[in-house]
Design an enzyme around this catalytic site. Sequence first.
Site, PDB file in Angstrom:
ATOM      1  N   LYS A  59       1.492  13.462   1.216  1.00 56.30           N
ATOM      2  CA  LYS A  59       1.247  11.926   0.958  1.00 56.30           C
ATOM      3  C   LYS A  59       2.017  11.053   1.988  1.00 56.30           C
ATOM      4  CE  LYS A  59       1.223   8.322  -2.647  1.00 56.30           C
ATOM      5  NZ  LYS A  59       1.279   7.954  -4.140  1.00 56.30           N
ATOM      6  N   ARG A 107      -2.957  -0.518  -5.904  1.00 54.20           N
ATOM      7  CA  ARG A 107      -1.541  -1.116  -6.417  1.00 54.20           C
ATOM      8  C   ARG A 107      -1.918  -2.538  -7.267  1.00 54.20           C
ATOM      9  NH1 ARG A 107       2.191  -0.265  -1.242  1.00 54.20           N
ATOM     10  NH2 ARG A 107       2.248   2.051  -1.333  1.00 54.20           N
ATOM     11  N   LYS A 150      -3.360  13.037   1.272  1.00 56.16           N
ATOM     12  CA  LYS A 150      -3.641  11.671   0.998  1.00 56.16           C
ATOM     13  C   LYS A 150      -2.952  10.777   1.740  1.00 56.16           C
ATOM     14  CE  LYS A 150      -2.849   8.455  -2.951  1.00 56.16           C
ATOM     15  NZ  LYS A 150      -2.075   8.271  -3.975  1.00 56.16           N
TER      16      LYS A 150
HETATM   17  C1  PBG Z   1       1.455   5.832  -6.702  1.00 55.80           C
HETATM   18  C2  PBG Z   1       0.058   6.161  -6.216  1.00 55.80           C
HETATM   19  C3  PBG Z   1      -0.570   5.367  -5.514  1.00 55.80           C
HETATM   20  C4  PBG Z   1      -1.944   5.997  -5.288  1.00 55.80           C
HETATM   21  C5  PBG Z   1      -1.879   7.142  -6.521  1.00 55.80           C
HETATM   22  N1  PBG Z   1      -0.637   7.179  -7.087  1.00 55.80           N
HETATM   23  C6  PBG Z   1      -0.198   4.477  -4.681  1.00 55.80           C
HETATM   24  C7  PBG Z   1       1.067   4.386  -4.014  1.00 55.80           C
HETATM   25  O1  PBG Z   1       1.695   5.576  -3.421  1.00 55.80           O
HETATM   26  O2  PBG Z   1       1.611   3.509  -3.783  1.00 55.80           O
HETATM   27  C8  PBG Z   1      -2.967   5.643  -4.360  1.00 55.80           C
HETATM   28  C9  PBG Z   1      -4.372   5.942  -4.794  1.00 55.80           C
HETATM   29  C10 PBG Z   1      -5.396   4.915  -4.278  1.00 55.80           C
HETATM   30  O3  PBG Z   1      -4.972   3.926  -3.287  1.00 55.80           O
HETATM   31  O4  PBG Z   1      -6.366   4.977  -4.599  1.00 55.80           O
HETATM   32  N2  PBG Z   1       1.964   7.050  -7.490  1.00 55.80           N
END
Ligand code: PBG
Length: 334
Positions: A202, A212, A256
């Site tokens: 990620k 967010r 991701k």
């Molecule tokens: C945080 C989390 C995020 C997403 C899924 N879980 C955002 C981040 O890491 O700030 C992003 C998913 C998306 O943008 O669709 N645990």
Amino acid sequence: MVQRPAPFPTARFRRMRSSAALRGLMRETTLTVNDLIWPVFVTEGDDAETPIASMPGVARLTVDRVVKAAEEAESLGIPAICLFPYVEPALKTPGCELAWDEGNLSNRATRAIKAAVPEIAVMTDVALDPYNANGHDGIVRDGVIVNDETVEALVRMALAQAEAGADIMGPSDMMDGRIGAMRAALEAAGHVNVTILSYAAKYASAFYGPFRDAVGASGALKGDKKTYQMDPGNSDEALRLVARDLDEGADMVMVKPGMPYLDIVRRVKDCFGVPTYAYQVSGEYAMLKQAGLNGWVDGDKVMLESLMAFKRAGCDGILTYFAPDAARALKSGG
Ligand code: PBG
């Protein structure tokens, strides 16, 4: 190895493209509804939804509406739904205690879905950010996101989610050692068939912005997530992380964001040959969806083409906010 083609006109590539029948026979990759995991946002209340401005067509749903969404998923043939809670700012704390409360929004939604549509797999997010007063995925002490204490919290959170009936744990936090700790705790508690879909690779990405907003973390977040999420310049590191998470007990791995990182998907699939997923994240969704709504591109066609690209890169499945639209488009012959 790719066969070197005969010279023209012995080889004419257009022959195999000359009819829909031949194109269908030759197609290497297909997209089906079985490839889709639908992320949904859950909020408090009854029979209501709150649209998310930066994600056109996506809304936060109350638990009863999430159950309706799960019923819709079932009727469309979508195998899994993934829950993300919107937590009221007043309930966020530095210790993130609500994250492992058996009655929190995510756990209530899981129970409600499992009672109404048990066949749908429920995936839950194992990360502290929706519950954290400072918006981070980990517990913050003196400005530092502390790893090991966060892992203990994540284990408590995962156990509460498994207890509520979740089928797939989605640790999206990027702490070190969390997969092994979660796996050991799940086994010890008898949750032997709860699967872990590790967010193994990620990246610290600007494509998460609309998400967010959706979970109400934008206002809370101080600083960035670069000390735990990956540097977008790295690729070998992703392979080491996948190897590590598989060793620790992940059943599936994720890359991701999605489209900007399909090179990573391909490397992961080629190196490990394990169930591999990618997340078409909120910013990717927002760009494609709004361009479609503006009439700048054909929305349905770019949606299906983008999802096909994930499959072609080696994904076994895709987390996408387009899941119900894509399922409908596929049903009508997409
Ligand atoms: C945080 C989390 C995020 C997403 C899924 N879980 C955002 C981040 O890491 O700030 C992003 C998913 C998306 O943008 O669709 N645990």
